[in-house]
Design a protein around this motif. Sequence first.
Motif, mmCIF file in Angstrom:
data_model
loop_
_atom_site.group_PDB
_atom_site.id
_atom_site.type_symbol
_atom_site.label_atom_id
_atom_site.label_comp_id
_atom_site.label_asym_id
_atom_site.label_seq_id
_atom_site.Cartn_x
_atom_site.Cartn_y
_atom_site.Cartn_z
ATOM 1 N N VAL A 145 0.842 -1.198 0.000
ATOM 2 C CA VAL A 145 0.000 0.000 0.000
ATOM 3 C C VAL A 145 0.876 1.246 0.000
ATOM 4 O O VAL A 145 0.678 2.174 -0.803
ATOM 5 C CB VAL A 145 -0.949 0.008 1.223
ATOM 6 C CG1 VAL A 145 -1.641 1.357 1.347
ATOM 7 C CG2 VAL A 145 -1.967 -1.105 1.111
ATOM 8 N N ILE A 146 1.894 1.269 0.886
ATOM 9 C CA ILE A 146 2.774 2.445 0.958
ATOM 10 C C ILE A 146 3.503 2.647 -0.370
ATOM 11 O O ILE A 146 3.605 3.766 -0.878
ATOM 12 C CB ILE A 146 3.790 2.304 2.123
ATOM 13 C CG1 ILE A 146 3.031 2.349 3.441
ATOM 14 C CG2 ILE A 146 4.847 3.396 2.061
ATOM 15 C CD1 ILE A 146 3.893 2.327 4.656
ATOM 16 N N PHE A 147 3.958 1.540 -0.956
ATOM 17 C CA PHE A 147 4.642 1.628 -2.247
ATOM 18 C C PHE A 147 3.734 2.280 -3.294
ATOM 19 O O PHE A 147 4.147 3.196 -4.001
ATOM 20 C CB PHE A 147 5.074 0.228 -2.686
ATOM 21 C CG PHE A 147 5.711 0.183 -4.044
ATOM 22 C CD1 PHE A 147 6.917 0.822 -4.276
ATOM 23 C CD2 PHE A 147 5.104 -0.485 -5.095
ATOM 24 C CE1 PHE A 147 7.506 0.785 -5.532
ATOM 25 C CE2 PHE A 147 5.688 -0.532 -6.347
ATOM 26 C CZ PHE A 147 6.885 0.106 -6.560
ATOM 27 N N LEU A 148 2.485 1.816 -3.355
ATOM 28 C CA LEU A 148 1.559 2.356 -4.359
ATOM 29 C C LEU A 148 1.272 3.837 -4.089
ATOM 30 O O LEU A 148 1.212 4.641 -5.020
ATOM 31 C CB LEU A 148 0.252 1.549 -4.363
ATOM 32 C CG LEU A 148 0.408 0.106 -4.873
ATOM 33 C CD1 LEU A 148 -0.909 -0.648 -4.778
ATOM 34 C CD2 LEU A 148 0.913 0.100 -6.315
ATOM 35 N N VAL A 149 1.095 4.189 -2.800
ATOM 36 C CA VAL A 149 0.831 5.594 -2.458
ATOM 37 C C VAL A 149 2.006 6.467 -2.892
ATOM 38 O O VAL A 149 1.818 7.529 -3.496
ATOM 39 C CB VAL A 149 0.572 5.750 -0.940
ATOM 40 C CG1 VAL A 149 0.564 7.217 -0.540
ATOM 41 C CG2 VAL A 149 -0.742 5.088 -0.562
ATOM 42 N N VAL A 150 3.221 6.002 -2.611
ATOM 43 C CA VAL A 150 4.412 6.782 -2.969
ATOM 44 C C VAL A 150 4.509 6.947 -4.480
ATOM 45 O O VAL A 150 4.747 8.044 -4.988
ATOM 46 C CB VAL A 150 5.685 6.114 -2.403
ATOM 47 C CG1 VAL A 150 6.922 6.743 -3.007
ATOM 48 C CG2 VAL A 150 5.730 6.240 -0.901
ATOM 49 N N VAL A 151 4.278 5.850 -5.218
ATOM 50 C CA VAL A 151 4.341 5.920 -6.680
ATOM 51 C C VAL A 151 3.290 6.900 -7.200
ATOM 52 O O VAL A 151 3.585 7.757 -8.049
ATOM 53 C CB VAL A 151 4.140 4.519 -7.301
ATOM 54 C CG1 VAL A 151 3.933 4.621 -8.800
ATOM 55 C CG2 VAL A 151 5.345 3.642 -7.000
ATOM 56 N N ALA A 152 2.057 6.811 -6.640
ATOM 57 C CA ALA A 152 0.992 7.724 -7.064
ATOM 58 C C ALA A 152 1.402 9.172 -6.793
ATOM 59 O O ALA A 152 1.229 10.048 -7.642
ATOM 60 C CB ALA A 152 -0.303 7.385 -6.336
ATOM 61 N N ALA A 153 1.974 9.408 -5.591
ATOM 62 C CA ALA A 153 2.377 10.768 -5.227
ATOM 63 C C ALA A 153 3.436 11.289 -6.195
ATOM 64 O O ALA A 153 3.386 12.446 -6.620
ATOM 65 C CB ALA A 153 2.902 10.794 -3.795
ATOM 66 N N VAL A 154 4.397 10.428 -6.548
ATOM 67 C CA VAL A 154 5.458 10.842 -7.466
ATOM 68 C C VAL A 154 4.865 11.208 -8.828
ATOM 69 O O VAL A 154 5.204 12.234 -9.422
ATOM 70 C CB VAL A 154 6.522 9.727 -7.606
ATOM 71 C CG1 VAL A 154 7.447 10.021 -8.772
ATOM 72 C CG2 VAL A 154 7.319 9.603 -6.327
ATOM 73 N N ILE A 155 3.930 10.363 -9.313
ATOM 74 C CA ILE A 155 3.317 10.627 -10.617
ATOM 75 C C ILE A 155 2.545 11.949 -10.584
ATOM 76 O O ILE A 155 2.683 12.793 -11.468
ATOM 77 C CB ILE A 155 2.388 9.456 -11.025
ATOM 78 C CG1 ILE A 155 3.234 8.211 -11.298
ATOM 79 C CG2 ILE A 155 1.567 9.826 -12.261
ATOM 80 C CD1 ILE A 155 2.427 6.955 -11.528
ATOM 81 N N VAL A 199 15.171 7.279 -6.686
ATOM 82 C CA VAL A 199 15.146 7.757 -5.298
ATOM 83 C C VAL A 199 13.815 7.526 -4.592
ATOM 84 O O VAL A 199 13.714 7.733 -3.391
ATOM 85 C CB VAL A 199 15.560 9.238 -5.179
ATOM 86 C CG1 VAL A 199 17.005 9.418 -5.574
ATOM 87 C CG2 VAL A 199 14.656 10.122 -5.987
ATOM 88 N N THR A 200 12.800 7.078 -5.348
ATOM 89 C CA THR A 200 11.500 6.803 -4.730
ATOM 90 C C THR A 200 11.577 5.901 -3.493
ATOM 91 O O THR A 200 10.884 6.158 -2.512
ATOM 92 C CB THR A 200 10.548 6.171 -5.766
ATOM 93 O OG1 THR A 200 10.415 7.077 -6.845
ATOM 94 C CG2 THR A 200 9.193 5.894 -5.181
#
Lengths: 264, 265
Positions: free
Chosen positions: A241-251, B101-102
């Motif tokens: 979940v955290i991984f997906l949230v971080v990826v979404a935030a980056v996008i 860096v993600t």
Amino acid sequence: MKKVLPVFWLCLVLAFIYLPILILAVYSFTDATMVGTEVSGLTFQNYINLFANEELRDMIVGTFVLAIVVSCIATVLGTLGAIGAHYSKRLPKTLINGANEIPVVNADIVTAFSVCVLLIILLGINKDTFVPLVIGQVVLCAPFVFLAVKPKLTQMDNSLYEAALDLGATPSQALWKVVLPQLIPGIVSGFMLSFTLSLDDYFITTYTKPSSFDTISTYVFNATKGSQTEIKTALWALSTVIFLVVVAAVIVTNVVSRRHKEER
Amino acid sequence: MKAITLNRKHLCIPYAAFLILFVILPLLVVLYYAFTNATGEFTLENFISFFSNTNTIGTLFYSLALGIVTTVCCLLIAYPTAYLLARGKFKKRSVLLMLFVTPMWINFTLRITALKEILSLIEGNIAQYPFLNSVIGMTYDFLPFMILPLYTCLLKLDTSLLEAASDLGADKATVFLKVTLPLSVPGIVSGVTMVLLPSMTNYVVLDMLYNSTYIMGSLIGSYFSAYDWHNGSMIALILLVIIFLITLATNRFSDDESSSRGAIL
């Protein structure tokens, strides 16, 4: 042909970085209790456990509330400190800059231990009040806010402040309406940095937290010691979940900043 | 006019007070505890016991070895990566950098959990190769912190210097060794300061991988759980001296803007 080797290298490094997280993500949707063991079926059970288990939910909410409180305090303190230091004379400026560097270069565990010895052992402040925990994490975060705001102050055009004063603004109005808006990018990145530092912190939390309170870091650490497979696999779900949230935030940030550029 | 300048300067008073109370004072307390015993008398016992015990000395050297090997591994992986990202002809460079860096934004305990599962799958019993796995774990954890400062440094490198060198007859290898590499020293230095010390002290990574650790951080941890503040303070003090020496050694190489962890954002 010339580009093949660089691309290959970058893919290799990316594989090293992402394969563990991705494999764990795949396994989080199965009923396997260990990576590599046979999978008998796909299931969302781990995700149901993650959100249904009260202990896990409290721990996640607690981590984020703490991070927000700490980042707010650190941002205010660090920003004021940076503004004040910028206008100070050379000696106090050097002293503040120097003291600010200490927590930055210091090992987290030394910071944690020293804060713990002062506040809890010497002054006897009760851990359960959360005071040592918040102070400890602010010690970790505020110097980074200071460092994020500092360059914005040196880049700032000083004549704007003078102009505001000439046009009849009081010094505090000029500070609030002219200086502060120019610092916003630095303040925002300082806040974000504080937030991630607080979320990621293990050492200060473990040395100063109330015994009944856990953040993600301390909880995951203790969970790996335990043998509850239900918790262990629920944490795989949390990691996903955290991984997906971080990826979404980056996008989202990328898209937003591109729009911003196009508008200009 | 005088009131105005006073006004602005005074904004730093809360932060200065905070730094004195919660950054400097705790370190002084650690210094005091390191040289006193349980009854509060001055003693060198903690100091002597650290340096006369083969276990603690062994731990110190083990941490140094682990820290140095991890830093070298990070550097060997991060330098080519940062170089390709900053100087390669890729479209959407910033998106590409983000990819690398993600992981910094994912909680490190969760990342280590993932790594542990994979290592167990590959090696069977992880505890068989403690040093190798420690290096892998630490490298996995700290790699982004090495890539970022190197990237920032290589990106702002003045290309005209490189062109000048090749115009003057230097081949590619010479340009790299004599121009690019020396100019990227500040990036290397801030990467090293961000990786070396944490990889000497972050015992959580090792503890999660195979339940036992032999580095400086875990010594503080064990004294902490034994309520032995005096010996714990001595370890903290020794780490502080190491930090001070590293800072002293690297200070003249670092340039102000990209210094230490401040380069993250």
